[in-house]
Design a protein around this motif. Structure first.
Motif, PDB file in Angstrom:
ATOM      1  N   UNK A   1     -14.367 -49.049 -65.528  1.00 54.74           N
ATOM      2  CA  UNK A   1     -13.669 -48.505 -66.696  1.00 54.74           C
ATOM      3  C   UNK A   1     -14.650 -47.836 -67.647  1.00 54.74           C
ATOM      4  N   UNK A   2     -15.850 -48.386 -67.778  1.00 55.05           N
ATOM      5  CA  UNK A   2     -16.877 -47.762 -68.612  1.00 55.05           C
ATOM      6  C   UNK A   2     -17.207 -46.363 -68.103  1.00 55.05           C
ATOM      7  N   UNK A   3     -17.315 -46.223 -66.800  1.00 53.68           N
ATOM      8  CA  UNK A   3     -17.594 -44.905 -66.219  1.00 53.68           C
ATOM      9  C   UNK A   3     -16.429 -43.945 -66.450  1.00 53.68           C
ATOM     10  N   UNK A   4     -15.224 -44.461 -66.355  1.00 54.65           N
ATOM     11  CA  UNK A   4     -14.044 -43.630 -66.575  1.00 54.65           C
ATOM     12  C   UNK A   4     -13.983 -43.135 -68.021  1.00 54.65           C
ATOM     13  N   UNK A   5     -14.284 -44.010 -68.956  1.00 57.77           N
ATOM     14  CA  UNK A   5     -14.282 -43.631 -70.373  1.00 57.77           C
ATOM     15  C   UNK A   5     -15.324 -42.558 -70.634  1.00 57.77           C
ATOM     16  N   UNK A   6     -16.509 -42.748 -70.098  1.00 58.46           N
ATOM     17  CA  UNK A   6     -17.574 -41.763 -70.283  1.00 58.46           C
ATOM     18  C   UNK A   6     -17.170 -40.406 -69.712  1.00 58.46           C
ATOM     19  N   UNK A   7     -16.596 -40.402 -68.539  1.00 55.75           N
ATOM     20  CA  UNK A   7     -16.220 -39.150 -67.884  1.00 55.75           C
ATOM     21  C   UNK A   7     -15.073 -38.448 -68.597  1.00 55.75           C
ATOM     22  N   UNK A   8     -14.016 -39.179 -68.875  1.00 60.58           N
ATOM     23  CA  UNK A   8     -12.821 -38.552 -69.435  1.00 60.58           C
ATOM     24  C   UNK A   8     -12.970 -38.166 -70.905  1.00 60.58           C
ATOM     25  N   UNK A   9     -13.981 -38.702 -71.565  1.00 55.74           N
ATOM     26  CA  UNK A   9     -14.247 -38.311 -72.959  1.00 55.74           C
ATOM     27  C   UNK A   9     -15.242 -37.167 -73.033  1.00 55.74           C
ATOM     28  N   UNK A  10     -15.583 -36.602 -71.884  1.00 56.77           N
ATOM     29  CA  UNK A  10     -16.599 -35.545 -71.836  1.00 56.77           C
ATOM     30  C   UNK A  10     -17.914 -35.997 -72.453  1.00 56.77           C
ATOM     31  N   UNK A  11     -18.269 -37.234 -72.130  1.00 63.36           N
ATOM     32  CA  UNK A  11     -19.552 -37.802 -72.531  1.00 63.36           C
ATOM     33  C   UNK A  11     -19.622 -38.127 -74.025  1.00 63.36           C
ATOM     34  N   UNK A  12     -18.501 -38.191 -74.708  1.00 58.26           N
ATOM     35  CA  UNK A  12     -18.496 -38.447 -76.152  1.00 58.26           C
ATOM     36  C   UNK A  12     -18.361 -39.930 -76.492  1.00 58.26           C
TER      37      UNK A  12
END
Length: 471
Positions: A219-230
């Motif tokens: 989920x941490x990776x998903x958050x990083x990806x879908x937030x465009x690294x924000x």
């Protein structure tokens, strides 16, 4: 002049016990560093050796004599004033001389100095303890069993058992302190970010996304990806420290003086390295200004926090005071990968307390009176160490919290509080965790392999505690 008619033998014994308890070089406040574990609390020392000398009973106090109550901030004083007023015991509040040391970093040093001067006017009658160092005092002759204060088993029936295990004198099993708080932990997260980045619309759905540490990393990776690294799932690599510490199966040091590293701490090391190497947190320093700024923006998805953390950390740093302001109202809670507990404050009476009976009445008003505790919670939203009080408030809807978008914080914390097990705790915890911190950092940064980091950690423990057998 305050009369403390303690024998010369007791005073000498107390000095010797204190010096033994402070043998690790003073009291400091830990400043958490980047990419490492830290509880953010004070250094602690091993429990003093048992004493076979019987303590003389404190002399009776003169009627109306001042009772000195010590803490490091205003919280305990505010709660005592409210509870004693609600209990119809304002006369006891009028007797209290509340001393706010004002700095948790020097609090133990101040208390330690005072306890060696039992004839001093400002000698403490009641002292506050944090979980990180409470055993230093409860496993010594400085504090009285609560039975000496007129507190009985009947007064303790609504308390969460772990809150009585922590202040228990390991030498004889007597309970030496009471807490009005229970501090189970949860994962606190942004509901708006959960919906926009993960499609999550409820705490149950969020729990399913982080029910294991593998799920949490995914989920941490998903958050990083879908937030465009924000956005990152956490602010600091060390934000998981209390979760893992609370899930150790055994204490660092057993009754035979053998030090062992619990296997779960290796899992903790590996997870911190994953966070670091895959850039899954904001890599702030816990409790730093940057870390504290996280709840008011969109860079941090969530925090691991307990009952007091909800109000004093997340809410106070959210950038608003009502729904629609900052992130106020945009938070929810779920358990996370593991249940855990974090912190708390206890009160205990000193061996030289001028009026043990009055100290007992003071402690019972805040820590044992169900009606009073329910009203204190209504006014402060504290999660109280009283199951009946919290059940009543939840049934009344008091737990529906606008900061959490209406989620019932009592209903979330209650089952988590029942799960707390503190059998892992010992008087070595804070010092040992501080020694582990730099080794985790070195391992996470790739400066050491795990075997070397663990070996260096054990060497540091052996140097700090030469009497221990290190395995």
């Amino acid at each position: 002049m305050k009369k403390k008619l303690l024998s010369t033998l007791l005073a000498a014994s107390m000095v010797a016990s204190l010096l033994a308890g402070c043998g690790n070089g003073g009291n400091t406040t830990t400043t958490p560093s980047n990419d490492t574990s830290s509880t953010g609390t004070q250094d602690e020392t091993p429990a003093p050796a048992p004493s076979n000398d019987e303590e003389p009973a404190p002399a009776p106090a003169a009627s109306g004599e001042k009772l000195y109550v010590y803490s490091w901030n205003t919280e305990l004083g505010e709660r005592l004033e409210l509870a004693l007023d609600l209990a119809g015991k304002k006369d006891l509040w009028d007797r209290i001389e509340y001393v706010n040391v004002g700095d948790s970093g020097i609090y133990q040093e101040r208390i330690d100095q005072l306890l060696t001067a039992p004839d001093a006017e400002d000698y403490p009658d009641i002292i506050a303890f944090e979980a990180a160092y409470i055993m230093k005092y409860t496993n010594s002759d400085f504090t009285l069993p609560i039975t000496d204060l007129g507190i009985t088993d009947a007064d303790l029936t609504e308390m969460y058992p772990y809150t009585l295990d922590i202040p228990r004198d390991k030498r004889n099993g007597s309970i030496k302190g009471l807490s009005w708080q229970a501090c189970p932990g949860s994962f606190m997260y942004r509901t708006d970010l959960a919906e926009s980045l993960l499609g999550v619309k409820s705490p149950e759905e969020m729990q399913a996304k982080i029910s294991t540490w593998d799920d949490f990393v995914a989920t941490a990776k998903e958050i990083k990806s879908k937030s465009n690294d924000e956005t990152r799932i956490l602010s600091s690599n060390g934000d998981i420290a209390e979760v893992f510490r609370s899930n150790m199966e055994n204490p660092w040091v057993d009754d035979s003086g053998v030090f062992r590293m619990d296997p779960i701490m290796e899992q903790y090391m590996d997870l911190v390295k994953t966070f670091e190497q895959e850039d899954l947190t904001q890599k702030t320093a816990t409790w730093s200004d940057e870390w504290n700024a996280g709840p008011s923006g969109d860079s941090v998805f969530g925090y691991f926090g307990c009952t007091w953390f909800l109000h004093w950390t997340i809410k106070s740093n959210c950038g608003g005071e009502a729904p629609g302001e900052g992130t106020y109202g945009l938070w929810n809670m779920c358990q996370g990968p593991m249940s855990y507990y974090w912190g708390g404050t206890w009160m205990g009476a000193t061996s030289g307390c001028a009026d043990p009976a009055a100290a007992g009445e003071i402690m019972k008003a805040l820590c044992c009176n169900t009606d009073v505790m329910a009203e204190v919670s209504r006014q402060t939203l504290d999660y109280m160490n009283n199951k009946a009080a919290m059940d009543t408030l939840s049934a009344e809807g008091v737990g529906a919290y606008d900061f959490l978008g209406g989620q019932d914080f009592i209903a979330v914390f209650s089952p988590l509080a029942d799960k707390v097990d503190v059998s892992f705790m010992s008087a070595y915890d804070q010092t040992v965790m501080n020694l582990l911190d730099p080794q985790i950092t070195a391992y996470a940064l790739g400066e050491k392999d795990k075997e070397t980091a663990i070996a260096d950690f054990k060497t540091a423990v052996g140097e700090a505690y030469p009497s221990l057998t290190i395995e």
